[in-house]
Motif scaffolding. Structure first.
Motif, PDB file in Angstrom:
ATOM      1  N   ALA A  83      13.691  10.753  -5.716  1.00  0.00           N
ATOM      2  CA  ALA A  83      13.578  10.237  -4.637  1.00  0.00           C
ATOM      3  C   ALA A  83      12.207   9.346  -4.596  1.00  0.00           C
ATOM      4  O   ALA A  83      12.181   8.149  -4.174  1.00  0.00           O
ATOM      5  CB  ALA A  83      13.581  11.085  -3.437  1.00  0.00           C
ATOM      6  N   VAL A  84      10.989   9.989  -5.158  1.00  0.00           N
ATOM      7  CA  VAL A  84       9.830   9.254  -5.179  1.00  0.00           C
ATOM      8  C   VAL A  84       9.915   8.031  -6.032  1.00  0.00           C
ATOM      9  O   VAL A  84       9.506   6.908  -5.471  1.00  0.00           O
ATOM     10  CB  VAL A  84       8.717  10.144  -5.555  1.00  0.00           C
ATOM     11  CG1 VAL A  84       7.389   9.308  -5.643  1.00  0.00           C
ATOM     12  CG2 VAL A  84       8.431  11.395  -4.382  1.00  0.00           C
ATOM     13  N   ILE A  85      10.466   8.223  -7.339  1.00  0.00           N
ATOM     14  CA  ILE A  85      10.533   7.081  -8.036  1.00  0.00           C
ATOM     15  C   ILE A  85      11.429   5.913  -7.503  1.00  0.00           C
ATOM     16  O   ILE A  85      11.323   4.817  -7.761  1.00  0.00           O
ATOM     17  CB  ILE A  85      11.297   7.679  -9.412  1.00  0.00           C
ATOM     18  CG1 ILE A  85      10.268   8.474 -10.201  1.00  0.00           C
ATOM     19  CG2 ILE A  85      11.610   6.353 -10.175  1.00  0.00           C
ATOM     20  CD1 ILE A  85      10.861   9.303 -11.393  1.00  0.00           C
ATOM     21  N   LYS A  86      12.627   6.293  -6.814  1.00  0.00           N
ATOM     22  CA  LYS A  86      13.320   5.153  -6.160  1.00  0.00           C
ATOM     23  C   LYS A  86      12.758   4.663  -5.000  1.00  0.00           C
ATOM     24  O   LYS A  86      13.549   3.617  -4.177  1.00  0.00           O
ATOM     25  CB  LYS A  86      14.710   5.936  -5.664  1.00  0.00           C
ATOM     26  CG  LYS A  86      15.489   6.417  -6.953  1.00  0.00           C
ATOM     27  CD  LYS A  86      16.808   7.025  -6.446  1.00  0.00           C
ATOM     28  CE  LYS A  86      17.790   7.558  -7.721  1.00  0.00           C
ATOM     29  NZ  LYS A  86      18.857   8.387  -7.213  1.00  0.00           N
ATOM     30  N   GLY A  87      11.621   4.974  -4.506  1.00  0.00           N
ATOM     31  CA  GLY A  87      11.026   4.548  -3.167  1.00  0.00           C
ATOM     32  C   GLY A  87      11.528   4.873  -1.814  1.00  0.00           C
ATOM     33  O   GLY A  87      11.256   4.598  -0.817  1.00  0.00           O
ATOM     34  N   GLU A  88      12.581   6.029  -1.900  1.00  0.00           N
ATOM     35  CA  GLU A  88      12.820   6.772  -0.654  1.00  0.00           C
ATOM     36  C   GLU A  88      11.948   7.829  -0.179  1.00  0.00           C
ATOM     37  O   GLU A  88      12.053   8.050   1.034  1.00  0.00           O
ATOM     38  CB  GLU A  88      14.328   7.880  -1.185  1.00  0.00           C
ATOM     39  CG  GLU A  88      15.338   6.656  -1.685  1.00  0.00           C
ATOM     40  CD  GLU A  88      16.407   7.530  -2.201  1.00  0.00           C
ATOM     41  OE1 GLU A  88      17.494   6.997  -2.592  1.00  0.00           O
ATOM     42  OE2 GLU A  88      16.299   8.653  -2.386  1.00  0.00           O
ATOM     43  N   MET A  89      10.792   8.183  -0.812  1.00  0.00           N
ATOM     44  CA  MET A  89       9.738   9.214  -0.363  1.00  0.00           C
ATOM     45  C   MET A  89       8.386   8.719  -0.813  1.00  0.00           C
ATOM     46  O   MET A  89       8.686   7.863  -1.938  1.00  0.00           O
ATOM     47  CB  MET A  89      10.096  10.595  -0.618  1.00  0.00           C
ATOM     48  CG  MET A  89      11.382  11.136  -0.115  1.00  0.00           C
ATOM     49  SD  MET A  89      11.588  12.800  -0.600  1.00  0.00           S
ATOM     50  CE  MET A  89      13.031  13.437   0.652  1.00  0.00           C
ATOM     51  N   LYS A  90       7.585   8.990  -0.386  1.00  0.00           N
ATOM     52  CA  LYS A  90       6.176   8.840  -0.963  1.00  0.00           C
ATOM     53  C   LYS A  90       5.515  10.162  -1.048  1.00  0.00           C
ATOM     54  O   LYS A  90       5.647  11.128  -0.220  1.00  0.00           O
ATOM     55  CB  LYS A  90       5.205   7.983  -0.069  1.00  0.00           C
ATOM     56  CG  LYS A  90       6.059   6.436  -0.228  1.00  0.00           C
ATOM     57  CD  LYS A  90       4.903   5.741   0.416  1.00  0.00           C
ATOM     58  CE  LYS A  90       5.250   4.136   0.758  1.00  0.00           C
ATOM     59  NZ  LYS A  90       4.225   3.180   1.373  1.00  0.00           N
ATOM     60  N   ASP A  91       4.918  10.475  -2.108  1.00  0.00           N
ATOM     61  CA  ASP A  91       3.771  11.505  -2.586  1.00  0.00           C
ATOM     62  C   ASP A  91       2.452  11.155  -2.661  1.00  0.00           C
ATOM     63  O   ASP A  91       2.475  10.233  -3.591  1.00  0.00           O
ATOM     64  CB  ASP A  91       4.478  12.383  -3.767  1.00  0.00           C
ATOM     65  CG  ASP A  91       3.687  13.438  -3.891  1.00  0.00           C
ATOM     66  OD1 ASP A  91       4.118  14.689  -3.397  1.00  0.00           O
ATOM     67  OD2 ASP A  91       2.779  13.375  -4.671  1.00  0.00           O
ATOM     68  N   PRO A  92       1.636  11.676  -2.366  1.00  0.00           N
ATOM     69  CA  PRO A  92       0.250  11.430  -2.203  1.00  0.00           C
ATOM     70  C   PRO A  92      -0.385  11.052  -3.791  1.00  0.00           C
ATOM     71  O   PRO A  92      -0.829  10.256  -3.962  1.00  0.00           O
ATOM     72  CB  PRO A  92      -0.650  12.225  -1.448  1.00  0.00           C
ATOM     73  CG  PRO A  92       0.460  12.898  -0.632  1.00  0.00           C
ATOM     74  CD  PRO A  92       1.717  12.901  -1.105  1.00  0.00           C
ATOM     75  N   VAL A  93       0.095  11.983  -4.679  1.00  0.00           N
ATOM     76  CA  VAL A  93      -0.212  12.009  -6.139  1.00  0.00           C
ATOM     77  C   VAL A  93       0.540  11.151  -7.095  1.00  0.00           C
ATOM     78  O   VAL A  93       0.249  10.418  -7.641  1.00  0.00           O
ATOM     79  CB  VAL A  93      -0.561  13.387  -6.448  1.00  0.00           C
ATOM     80  CG1 VAL A  93      -0.971  13.492  -7.952  1.00  0.00           C
ATOM     81  CG2 VAL A  93      -1.727  14.104  -5.723  1.00  0.00           C
ATOM     82  N   ILE A  94       1.947  11.756  -6.744  1.00  0.00           N
ATOM     83  CA  ILE A  94       3.007  11.246  -7.867  1.00  0.00           C
ATOM     84  C   ILE A  94       3.000   9.547  -7.320  1.00  0.00           C
ATOM     85  O   ILE A  94       2.969   8.938  -8.349  1.00  0.00           O
ATOM     86  CB  ILE A  94       4.156  11.852  -7.560  1.00  0.00           C
ATOM     87  CG1 ILE A  94       4.258  13.316  -8.067  1.00  0.00           C
ATOM     88  CG2 ILE A  94       5.291  11.096  -8.680  1.00  0.00           C
ATOM     89  CD1 ILE A  94       3.380  13.489  -9.224  1.00  0.00           C
ATOM     90  N   SER A  95       2.942   9.181  -6.292  1.00  0.00           N
ATOM     91  CA  SER A  95       3.270   7.606  -5.945  1.00  0.00           C
ATOM     92  C   SER A  95       1.970   7.118  -6.610  1.00  0.00           C
ATOM     93  O   SER A  95       1.920   5.764  -7.029  1.00  0.00           O
ATOM     94  CB  SER A  95       3.358   7.511  -4.583  1.00  0.00           C
ATOM     95  OG  SER A  95       4.375   8.020  -4.059  1.00  0.00           O
TER      96      SER A  95
END
Length: 221
Positions: free
Chosen positions: A173-185
């Protein structure tokens, strides 16, 4: 080989001079203070850098001990260690692969630059210094002719959705841009790509003790 890069960053409309260089023993007190600012209580102070660890960094692998200055003030640091990494066996813990931050396991014949830690003072975090330091480490990878830069990325946003998403679903979901993660993004913006999810990587309740192993491959290898 000594590292030094001088350039400018923008603090809104203000242009500020930036220097990335190897840190030395003269920087130790300030580096420990930066850790205190980045990891305040209830984070245990015994997990901040200590002078024995820092001494190992600048003697065993000075090429992987970099800091950043903003207008002459120390603003952050990034530390790495060379390891022999086999992509077929990605699982490990932070303590094992970094020697708990002491890097006595540094391997001059290693094929991978592993990121031990990256820290930026809170007041400087809008300047993009973390990305600048990461790019400096990419240059070290190229200079030393290593295969890759690697490191375990915390996923501190995961605990908020762990009741309905697996770690892999969360990262997707983070890779698809559906979510943001402070570190992974942040790591994705730095050019790092996910390799695998590692369980029990680090004592980290926000990530439910998971990490995402993320790499940058040397494009000249």
């Amino acid at each position: 080989m000594a590292y030094r890069s001088e350039f400018y960053a923008f603090d809104q409309e203000k242009i500020v001079p930036i220097v990335i260089r190897n840190y030395t023993k003269e920087d130790f007190d300030e580096l420990i203070q930066i850790q205190a600012e980045c990891f305040p209580p209830p984070f245990p102070s015994e997990l901040w850098w200590n002078k024995e660890q820092l001494t190992n960094h600048v003697t065993l692998f000075p090429e992987g001990a970099l800091c950043v200055e903003v207008g002459g003030e120390l603003a952050g640091s990034i530390t790495g260690v060379c390891v022999l990494f086999d992509p077929a066996y990605p699982s490990h813990t932070w303590e094992d692969i970094t020697d708990n931050g002491y890097i006595r396991n540094h391997n001059r014949q290693g094929n991978t630059l592993y990121i031990v830690d990256i820290s930026v003072r809170p007041k400087f975090r809008k300047l993009g210094l973390g990305k600048c330091m990461m790019q400096s480490m990419y240059q070290v990878v190229i200079q030393l002719r290593l295969d890759r830069l690697l490191g375990g990325g915390r996923m501190p946003g995961y605990h908020k959705v762990a009741d309905h998403l697996t770690p892999n679903q969360y990262i997707d979901a983070v890779i698809k841009g559906e979510m943001k993660d402070p570190v992974i993004s942040f790591l994705l913006k730095c050019g790092r790509t996910p390799v695998s999810i590692i369980g029990d990587y680090l004592e980290d309740e926000e990530s439910l003790h998971h990490a995402v192993l993320m790499e940058w491959k040397n494009p000249f290898k």
